[in-house]
Write an enzyme that holds these catalytic residues in place. Structure first.
Site, PDB file in Angstrom:
ATOM      1  N   PHE B 122       0.854  -1.188   0.000  1.00 24.19           N
ATOM      2  CA  PHE B 122       0.000   0.000   0.000  1.00 24.19           C
ATOM      3  C   PHE B 122       0.887   1.234   0.000  1.00 24.19           C
ATOM      4  O   PHE B 122       2.059   1.160   0.356  1.00 24.19           O
ATOM      5  CB  PHE B 122      -0.891  -0.003   1.256  1.00 24.19           C
ATOM      6  CG  PHE B 122      -2.364   0.064   0.941  1.00 24.19           C
ATOM      7  CD1 PHE B 122      -2.958  -0.882   0.127  1.00 24.19           C
ATOM      8  CD2 PHE B 122      -3.149   1.063   1.486  1.00 24.19           C
ATOM      9  CE1 PHE B 122      -4.320  -0.829  -0.133  1.00 24.19           C
ATOM     10  CE2 PHE B 122      -4.521   1.122   1.219  1.00 24.19           C
ATOM     11  CZ  PHE B 122      -5.098   0.188   0.417  1.00 24.19           C
ATOM     12  N   GLN B 235      -7.803  14.600   4.242  1.00 22.95           N
ATOM     13  CA  GLN B 235      -7.238  13.776   3.178  1.00 22.95           C
ATOM     14  C   GLN B 235      -8.215  13.625   2.014  1.00 22.95           C
ATOM     15  O   GLN B 235      -9.353  13.205   2.205  1.00 22.95           O
ATOM     16  CB  GLN B 235      -6.900  12.390   3.720  1.00 22.95           C
ATOM     17  CG  GLN B 235      -6.306  11.476   2.654  1.00 22.95           C
ATOM     18  CD  GLN B 235      -5.727  10.201   3.246  1.00 22.95           C
ATOM     19  OE1 GLN B 235      -6.454   9.288   3.610  1.00 22.95           O
ATOM     20  NE2 GLN B 235      -4.429  10.167   3.378  1.00 22.95           N
ATOM     21  N   HIS B 237      -8.673  11.411  -0.968  1.00 25.42           N
ATOM     22  CA  HIS B 237      -8.191  10.149  -1.537  1.00 25.42           C
ATOM     23  C   HIS B 237      -8.079  10.329  -3.047  1.00 25.42           C
ATOM     24  O   HIS B 237      -8.990  10.854  -3.674  1.00 25.42           O
ATOM     25  CB  HIS B 237      -9.191   9.040  -1.196  1.00 25.42           C
ATOM     26  CG  HIS B 237      -8.674   7.660  -1.448  1.00 25.42           C
ATOM     27  ND1 HIS B 237      -8.477   7.171  -2.722  1.00 25.42           N
ATOM     28  CD2 HIS B 237      -8.327   6.664  -0.602  1.00 25.42           C
ATOM     29  CE1 HIS B 237      -8.018   5.929  -2.622  1.00 25.42           C
ATOM     30  NE2 HIS B 237      -7.931   5.595  -1.355  1.00 25.42           N
ATOM     31  N   LEU B 251     -15.494   5.505  -3.151  1.00 19.41           N
ATOM     32  CA  LEU B 251     -14.086   5.129  -3.102  1.00 19.41           C
ATOM     33  C   LEU B 251     -13.703   4.001  -4.068  1.00 19.41           C
ATOM     34  O   LEU B 251     -14.424   3.033  -4.243  1.00 19.41           O
ATOM     35  CB  LEU B 251     -13.759   4.676  -1.680  1.00 19.41           C
ATOM     36  CG  LEU B 251     -12.267   4.480  -1.395  1.00 19.41           C
ATOM     37  CD1 LEU B 251     -11.549   5.805  -1.476  1.00 19.41           C
ATOM     38  CD2 LEU B 251     -12.086   3.859  -0.015  1.00 19.41           C
ATOM     39  N   GLU B 254      -7.219   1.842  -2.846  1.00 21.10           N
ATOM     40  CA  GLU B 254      -5.797   1.907  -3.183  1.00 21.10           C
ATOM     41  C   GLU B 254      -5.280   0.508  -3.525  1.00 21.10           C
ATOM     42  O   GLU B 254      -4.259   0.350  -4.202  1.00 21.10           O
ATOM     43  CB  GLU B 254      -5.060   2.473  -1.965  1.00 21.10           C
ATOM     44  CG  GLU B 254      -3.650   2.872  -2.196  1.00 21.10           C
ATOM     45  CD  GLU B 254      -3.125   3.739  -1.046  1.00 21.10           C
ATOM     46  OE1 GLU B 254      -3.891   4.576  -0.527  1.00 21.10           O
ATOM     47  OE2 GLU B 254      -1.961   3.574  -0.680  1.00 21.10           O
ATOM     48  N   ARG B 310      -0.995   9.469  -0.494  1.00 23.93           N
ATOM     49  CA  ARG B 310      -2.261   9.882  -1.096  1.00 23.93           C
ATOM     50  C   ARG B 310      -2.306  11.363  -1.439  1.00 23.93           C
ATOM     51  O   ARG B 310      -2.873  11.752  -2.463  1.00 23.93           O
ATOM     52  CB  ARG B 310      -3.402   9.559  -0.128  1.00 23.93           C
ATOM     53  CG  ARG B 310      -3.639   8.071  -0.030  1.00 23.93           C
ATOM     54  CD  ARG B 310      -4.672   7.723   1.008  1.00 23.93           C
ATOM     55  NE  ARG B 310      -4.984   6.302   0.928  1.00 23.93           N
ATOM     56  CZ  ARG B 310      -5.837   5.674   1.743  1.00 23.93           C
ATOM     57  NH1 ARG B 310      -6.453   6.366   2.683  1.00 23.93           N
ATOM     58  NH2 ARG B 310      -6.077   4.396   1.609  1.00 23.93           N
ATOM     59  N   HIS B 381     -11.930  12.064   1.991  1.00 23.37           N
ATOM     60  CA  HIS B 381     -11.913  10.695   2.493  1.00 23.37           C
ATOM     61  C   HIS B 381     -11.728  10.608   3.991  1.00 23.37           C
ATOM     62  O   HIS B 381     -12.307   9.734   4.644  1.00 23.37           O
ATOM     63  CB  HIS B 381     -10.766   9.951   1.793  1.00 23.37           C
ATOM     64  CG  HIS B 381     -10.694   8.495   2.108  1.00 23.37           C
ATOM     65  ND1 HIS B 381     -11.777   7.657   1.920  1.00 23.37           N
ATOM     66  CD2 HIS B 381      -9.697   7.718   2.593  1.00 23.37           C
ATOM     67  CE1 HIS B 381     -11.427   6.428   2.280  1.00 23.37           C
ATOM     68  NE2 HIS B 381     -10.183   6.437   2.708  1.00 23.37           N
ATOM     69  N   ARG B 416      -2.361  10.736   6.326  1.00 25.93           N
ATOM     70  CA  ARG B 416      -2.446   9.356   6.790  1.00 25.93           C
ATOM     71  C   ARG B 416      -2.071   8.384   5.681  1.00 25.93           C
ATOM     72  O   ARG B 416      -2.466   8.559   4.528  1.00 25.93           O
ATOM     73  CB  ARG B 416      -3.876   9.046   7.253  1.00 25.93           C
ATOM     74  CG  ARG B 416      -4.103   7.606   7.609  1.00 25.93           C
ATOM     75  CD  ARG B 416      -5.484   7.345   8.171  1.00 25.93           C
ATOM     76  NE  ARG B 416      -6.545   7.420   7.187  1.00 25.93           N
ATOM     77  CZ  ARG B 416      -6.858   6.433   6.337  1.00 25.93           C
ATOM     78  NH1 ARG B 416      -6.181   5.319   6.317  1.00 25.93           N
ATOM     79  NH2 ARG B 416      -7.863   6.580   5.494  1.00 25.93           N
TER      80      ARG B 416
END
Lengths: 255, 604
Positions: B122, B235, B237, B251, B254, B310, B381, B416
């Site tokens: 990730f 954040q 995304h 969403l 990822e 991100r 997000h 994050r």
């Protein structure tokens, strides 16, 4: 549906005592789902139209309803797939008491789940408290664990919907839940007696309606209910097993 | 007729039943506390259910070079060193135990060949670290906690909204709320209260968040006198759906990129190779070939630039779209189908590893991701900011008030990493439950004064009794548009000042929000009440963002495009002033220990 157009939605309104179908007309654009239309109607003309929803992505299972008579998630039903020349009929699930408009009281499901014996693993395989399982052995359980608890399978099951056997039959959702526990490679609990008695698995006569409406495409009847029925039959109705049991006491978990 | 409220009393009251709330409730109960758990939705529907990619924990099942030290430094680097280092360390150390604990409670993670928990790549994680179940890890987590939690003697109050925290002196002594189904009032007396209410995404128009994410816990804490920090860090995304309009923002995990998905612009170029930040230069693949080797498990390869953090990926996408190289509906292309050039049975592999994504695109957009690329763009997000807590106990600056999960701040700093949220929930959910139970035990409960209850009832009924004809849905839409346009991914001083003016005007309109008269499951009433929280958190975001005159992590200012190393290393602290106005000041970040500093230096 390539362009915007006005569409009529015939929505069931009211509480447990009094209900009526009310028509609302709203502008519909390409790609919209039924839940979008319901939200738009709330903002435009029916501010207190009650509907339960959360993720709007088919992952939480909150917005279950009956759309043109078919049990579906409102967030995953594209308007482009419906006949928009006729009013789109939106009603609440029928197997549960109505609270208001499209919202039903599904608390029965939570009570049933609570009485099912919880996961009980064998001792860990490794000193760090972990276990070893191979993917092939968890594939089936993972299928069952996809369940988003939308309760559409409960809603469409005639044992509950038409015969109201809520006190005697746990319903397809909980058959899937028990199957996930019983087929879990680590679980040591025995739920076959409960399946036969409290959960009433014998009521299911395999019409497969639950499988047809499952938005997660879980093969409820073939993969969960029928194997459980076979286990119950082996345990309680097989004459040879019954003979052996005279000489061999039942497993500890059954007592 | 005077209004009545049903009273209950618990040692620990947990507000919110996602991963953090459930884990806190389970822990508090295990330590002998009487626990009440309140949630706005039905149990098991909280936003955790939507988490897809996985749960970061340095178990080293796939790559034995991984350990908590690497995870700690990855988290700090990802957060641009604004994180609370104590939280980052505890998180990295305790996450593996929390994963194994979920397995002991029935979770069924995907497996390695030797039967252990599989871990995937990730963004921002040096090694494959995310325990996962296909792309529905959040569902697995919440269901596991739910099915375990219902047998722990916890009193669960479903579809109940808390509108006010009740205090006695400095200390929180309970909460007031109403049940959504019938509109009846409830007073929860409690020795300690744990906020686990999630985030604020509904303040924005394009968001991956569910309706519940109206910043309730942030707002409850703020009005109870607690500090909020880091609220400018929201954040976005990089990959949300962009078409059709009604699904915009949903969403796209990822995990698609972790499995080899690549980003391309309208010219077919993998634009992520064009801009690699210096902080990550020596960890990023030099070419497409190396990137592919990385996602297929070559330990000597560096990760492809699609797996940069991100904030960076989102900004690169915005750049492509702004400069005219976007996809037809204003995004870019995310292609996983291309892996059929590399592996046999690619379509089947994609359906197995990304089943939810396959269905989501098939059913909502009519796109078969095993055959054609997706169109994606940034979506709101997650909020890194939130209630300031003690790193060990999760107690806020208000005695007796705890916070865990997204509503708490500190772990993630300015940005994050994907996968660090699910582990955050259970690591700090457990800690909050543990310490809330201990606090309640030593401090006991206190009777709640009736005047506070009567005031809470009046305030909650105001949209019905005192509404001024304003449509709450329209106020909410206008708020979302304002935040999206003026306090979004790319920010500047003029727009944010305008946003603050706009918020003041919206506040006046929200005060006149009108609900219809019935109280049973009435969404106009619920929406009118949500507005108060949305406005509070929006103001906190705008105020903090305006004050931070640099670009760092998720916060990007076109008028200050660079990181200000000399002056930027502070936390923005939001506090309610005695006169009721929102005040902001800066405080230095909590310092790293010498050992932590050495780790950061060593891992480069």
């Amino acid at each position: 549906m390539a362009e915007s157009r006005r569409v009529t939605f015939r929505i069931s309104r009211g509480d447990g005592a009094r209900t009526e179908l009310v028509d609302y007309t709203t502008e519909v654009t390409p790609g919209m789902v039924v839940l979008d239309a319901v939200h738009q109607i709330q903002a435009e003309s029916a501010p207190d139209l009650a509907c339960r929803w959360n993720c709007k992505a088919g992952k939480c299972g909150s917005c279950s309803a009956e759309i043109n008579g078919r049990p579906r998630l409102m967030c995953m039903t594209r308007l482009g797939d419906l006949d928009l020349d006729m009013p789109v009929i939106v009603e609440p699930m029928r197997a549960f008491p109505r609270i208001r408009d499209l919202v039903t009281d599904v608390s029965w499901n939570y009570r049933v789940k609570k009485r099912i014996k919880p996961f009980t693993p064998r001792p860990p395989d490794a000193p760090d408290g972990s276990w070893r399982m191979v993917q092939a052995d968890v594939d089936r359980v993972q299928e069952f664990r996809k369940c988003i608890e939308c309760f559409l399978c409960q809603n469409v099951c005639h044992v509950l919907r038409d015969h109201h056997k809520h006190e005697e039959f746990a319903g397809p959702r909980h058959m899937v839940y028990v199957a996930a526990l019983e087929m879990h490679p680590l679980d040591t609990q025995d739920r076959l007696g409960d399946l036969k008695d409290a959960d009433g698995i014998g009521y299911c006569n395999i019409t497969k309606c639950c499988t047809k409406v499952c938005p997660e495409h879980i093969t409820i009847t073939d993969n969960a209910i029928i194997p459980l029925k076979e286990r119950v039959a082996d345990e309680f109705y097989d004459p040879l097993t019954r003979l052996f049991r005279i000489f061999r006491p039942r497993r500890a978990a059954d007592r | 007729m005077s209004e009545q409220a049903t009273r209950t009393e618990h040692d620990v009251l947990v507000i919110g039943a996602g991963g953090a709330g459930l884990r806190a409730a389970i822990e508090a109960s295990a330590r002998g506390a009487r626990v009440g758990l309140v949630c706005k939705s039905l149990l098991g529907k909280a936003h955790t259910v939507m988490a897809e990619g996985g749960m970061a924990a340095a178990m080293a099942n796939v790559d034995d070079r991984d350990n908590w030290r690497v995870h700690f430094t990855d988290t700090m680097r990802g957060g641009q060193y604004l994180n609370n280092p104590r939280m980052a360390e505890l998180h990295a150390k305790e996450a593996p135990d929390r994963v194994r604990e979920l397995e002991a409670w029935g979770a069924v993670f995907d497996r390695t060949r030797d039967g252990r928990i599989l871990q995937r790549n990730f963004g921002g994680h040096r090694y494959p670290r995310l325990a996962h179940v296909g792309d529905r890890t959040g569902l697995e987590m919440i269901r596991t906690l739910q099915d375990h939690g219902i047998h722990q003697g916890i009193d669960i109050f479903m579809e109940c909204t808390v509108t006010t925290l009740l205090k006695q002196g400095d200390r929180v002594v309970g909460a007031f709320g109403y049940d959504r189904e019938r509109g009846r009032f409830r007073v929860f007396g409690a020795g300690a209260v744990v906020l686990a209410t999630g985030g604020i995404g509904r303040a924005y128009k394009i968001t991956s968040n569910s309706w519940e994410y109206t910043g309730d816990g942030h707002s409850l804490a703020y009005h109870a006198g607690a500090d909020l920090i880091d609220m400018e860090f929201v954040q976005f995304h990089p990959t949300g759906m962009v078409w059709p309009p009604s699904v915009r923002g949903i969403l796209v995990t990822e995990g698609v990129r972790g499995e080899g998905g690549v980003l391309r612009n309208s010219q077919g170029r993998r634009f992520m190779f064009d801009d690699i930040p210096p902080l990550y230069a020596n960890q990023t693949a030099k070419d497409e070939e190396e990137g592919w080797r990385y996602v297929t498990g070559d330990k000597n390869a560096n990760r492809p630039p699609e797996l940069l953090t991100r904030d960076h990926v989102a900004r690169c996408i915005v750049r492509e779209v702004r400069e005219g190289r976007g996809s037809p509906h204003g995004g870019v292309f995310l292609d996983i189908a291309w892996i059929k050039q590399r592996i046999p049975n690619a379509a089947e592999h994609i359906r197995k590893k990304l089943p939810s994504m396959y269905h989501q695109f098939k059913e909502l957009a009519g796109v078969d991701i095993t055959q054609e690329p997706m169109e994606v763009g940034p979506t709101t997000h997650y909020v890194m900011g939130g209630v300031r807590v003690d790193g060990d106990t999760q107690m806020s600056t208000v005695p007796g008030l705890f916070a865990a999960g997204e509503v708490a701040a500190g772990l993630h700093g300015a940005n994050r990493l994907g996968g660090n949220s699910l582990s955050d929930l259970v690591v700090f959910g457990k800690r909050a439950g543990e310490h809330a139970a201990a606090w309640a035990k030593s401090h006991g409960t206190i009777a709640i004064p009736d005047d506070q209850v009567q005031e809470a009832i009046r305030s909650t009924l105001a949209p019905i009794d005192e509404g001024g004809g304003e449509n709450p849905y329209l106020v909410q839409q206008d708020l979302q548009e304002l935040m999206q346009e003026k306090v979004g991914i790319v920010r500047n001083a003029a727009e944010m000042s305008a946003a603050l003016d706009g918020l003041a005007a919206l506040k006046a309109r929200a005060a006149k929000a009108q609900a219809t008269i019935n109280r049973e499951y009435n969404p106009s009433w619920h929406t009118a009440l949500d507005l108060r929280n949305l406005l509070t958190v929006s103001e906190a975001v705008a105020l903090s963002a305006l004050d931070r005159r640099e670009s760092r992590g998720a916060h990007f200012r076109e008028d200050y495009p660079d990181k200000d190393v000399a002056h930027g290393g502070h936390n923005s602290v939001i506090r309610k002033a005695p006169d009721g106005s929102m005040q902001l000041h800066r405080e230095p970040c909590p310092p790293m220990t010498d050992e932590q500093k050495a780790l950061v230096k060593e891992m480069g």
